[in-house]
Design a protein around this motif. Structure first.
Motif, PDB file in Angstrom:
ATOM      1  N   LEU A 222       0.533  -1.448   0.004  1.00  0.00           N
ATOM      2  CA  LEU A 222      -0.356  -0.224   0.247  1.00  0.00           C
ATOM      3  C   LEU A 222       0.989   1.007   0.086  1.00  0.00           C
ATOM      4  O   LEU A 222       0.336   2.226  -0.200  1.00  0.00           O
ATOM      5  CB  LEU A 222      -0.847  -0.427   1.098  1.00  0.00           C
ATOM      6  CG  LEU A 222      -1.528  -1.245   0.700  1.00  0.00           C
ATOM      7  CD1 LEU A 222      -3.102  -1.252   2.490  1.00  0.00           C
ATOM      8  CD2 LEU A 222      -3.032  -0.814   0.101  1.00  0.00           C
TER       9      LEU A 222
ATOM     10  N   VAL B 280      -8.399   2.342  -2.153  1.00  0.00           N
ATOM     11  CA  VAL B 280      -8.022   1.205  -1.888  1.00  0.00           C
ATOM     12  C   VAL B 280      -9.515   0.654  -1.122  1.00  0.00           C
ATOM     13  O   VAL B 280     -10.314   0.837  -0.201  1.00  0.00           O
ATOM     14  CB  VAL B 280      -6.876   2.051  -0.261  1.00  0.00           C
ATOM     15  CG1 VAL B 280      -6.284   0.909   0.182  1.00  0.00           C
ATOM     16  CG2 VAL B 280      -6.035   2.599  -0.451  1.00  0.00           C
TER      17      VAL B 280
ATOM     18  N   VAL C  59      -6.029  -1.622  -5.281  1.00  0.00           N
ATOM     19  CA  VAL C  59      -5.589   0.067  -4.867  1.00  0.00           C
ATOM     20  C   VAL C  59      -5.598   1.010  -6.673  1.00  0.00           C
ATOM     21  O   VAL C  59      -5.181   0.356  -7.937  1.00  0.00           O
ATOM     22  CB  VAL C  59      -4.344   0.298  -4.168  1.00  0.00           C
ATOM     23  CG1 VAL C  59      -3.829   1.444  -4.604  1.00  0.00           C
ATOM     24  CG2 VAL C  59      -3.869  -0.295  -2.861  1.00  0.00           C
TER      25      VAL C  59
END
Length: 410
Positions: A310, A327, A340
């Protein structure tokens, strides 16, 4: 025919050969010389024995340096010895040592030359002792001589062959050592390469995100300084805070590199909110959904992988996005799915070969998962699937493919 050999080893071989010659040559002359008869013949025989000994032990001296030449010298010495009327002598120990050398250190061709010498030498020695020396284990001729010749042939071949086989076994040992050394070198190089990759990946993960936030804030502060000085002051504060956090991360990374990778604290799911806050400060708004929630406490390796993936995906969104990023985390019983998405600028290249994207794939692979990062129209999409507990097999790849197809359908 000459193989590389250190000076110390060559000197050791020469000294050993000389010492053996000085011990065995007198013994051979004293025990077998007087049986030749008159003084002229005896002197010729003694000279022949000495010449044979010089040739044979000369072969011993160069046995490791040039096994082929050593074998030729041993044959020449044996022929000289038989030509002056001598059967087996103590100096013939040199022949055994030369055969050992051909099997242990000779080339492939010299190895088989040595084996052929075992068979031919055994036959020649048996024939010489029966036909020239008149050795017989019975009173008559014919079958007794044949039986004697066969028995002497077996004894000679066994004696010569034993030395050759011992050399062959040592050859196998040396080859196993070289193979083991090469294997250890290959493992060492592979470990060094893995360590370089890990350092590069960790440095990128730790530094790149913070620098992206700092650059975004610095650009914003430069444009806002002329209009709203208070916004510039706020941006500078964010820059200072992010730089301090980056410095702390770098120090932690250096500590890990100095000791072990697992030393020191590692990011967990609890640190994601801080990560999202840094992204918001950089001017990118992350819309985060977690459905379903984690069923329990995920393994530390999975938490670290999720955080780093992330982190890199959001860093790319800061660099190339238009200000928003979506996300989605799905904590299933056997895996966690990560998606994402961010809209990319029209002039962004959307390359999928950068160091950060490679690092994301490596992070997923380290925990047995899979990850794909690609541009789809006006969006850049990162999708991954990481196993929780059990390792990912072929079904994991199928699930990821189905997930990609659902994403394209949306």
């Amino acid at each position: 025919m000459i193989r590389p050999l250190s000076r110390a080893a060559l000197i050791l071989d020469i000294v050993g050969a000389v010492l053996l010659f000085l011990v065995l040559a007198p013994v051979s002359i004293v025990l077998y010389g007087p049986s030749t008869g008159g003084s002229v013949v005896q002197g010729t025989s003694v000279g022949g024995v000495l010449l044979a000994g010089v040739l044979m032990f000369g072969g011993v001296a160069i046995g490791r340096l040039a096994p082929g030449l050593a074998l030729a010298a041993a044959w020449a010495g044996a022929i000289v010895q038989m030509s002056v009327g001598f059967g087996p002598l103590p100096i013939d120990v040199a022949i055994l040592l030369v055969l050992y050398a051909t099997a242990a250190w000779g080339t492939h061709r010299e190895l088989w030359w040595g084996f052929g010498s075992v068979l031919l030498g055994g036959a020649v020695a048996a024939a010489y002792m029966v036909l020239i020396e008149g050795v017989s284990f019975g009173p008559g001729i014919g079958w007794e001589q044949l039986n004697t010749g066969v028995l002497l042939l077996l004894v000679a071949v066994l004696a010569l062959g034993f030395s050759w086989v011992c050399g062959l076994l040592w050859r196998v040992v040396l080859r196993a050592r070289r193979t083991r050394t090469a294997q250890l070198q290959a493992e060492s190089l592979a470990a060094e390469e893995q360590e370089r990759v890990r350092i590069a990946r960790d440095m990128h993960d730790v530094v790149a995100h913070s620098l992206a936030v700092v650059i975004a804030q610095a650009d914003g502060a430069r444009y806002a300084a002329a209009v709203k000085p208070e916004m510039a002051s706020e941006a500078l504060g964010t820059i200072a805070q992010t730089a301090r956090a980056a410095l702390s991360d770098v120090r932690m990374l250096l500590t890990q590199l100095r000791h072990r990778q697992g030393d020191g604290p590692q990011p967990t799911l609890a640190d994601l909110e801080t990560l999202f806050a840094q992204v918001r400060q950089a001017g990118v708004e992350p819309f985060v959904t977690v459905d379903p929630m984690p069923p329990g406490e995920p393994p530390g390796a999975i938490q670290l992988a999720v955080y780093r993936i992330l982190q890199e995906a959001l860093t790319n969104a800061i660099r190339h996005g238009d200000g928003t990023v979506h996300v989605h985390l799905a904590w299933l019983p056997e895996r966690v799915d990560i998606v994402v998405r961010n809209t990319v600028d029209g002039d962004a290249t959307g390359s999928t070969d950068g160091h950060g994207l490679i690092g994301m794939r490596e992070r997923a692979q380290l925990v047995g998962g899979v990850l794909r990062a690609e541009r789809r129209g006006g969006q850049f999409v990162v999708e991954g699937s990481l196993p929780i507990g059990a390792s990912v097999d072929g079904a994991g790849s199928l699930d990821l493919l189905q997930m990609n197809e659902r994403g394209e359908a949306r």
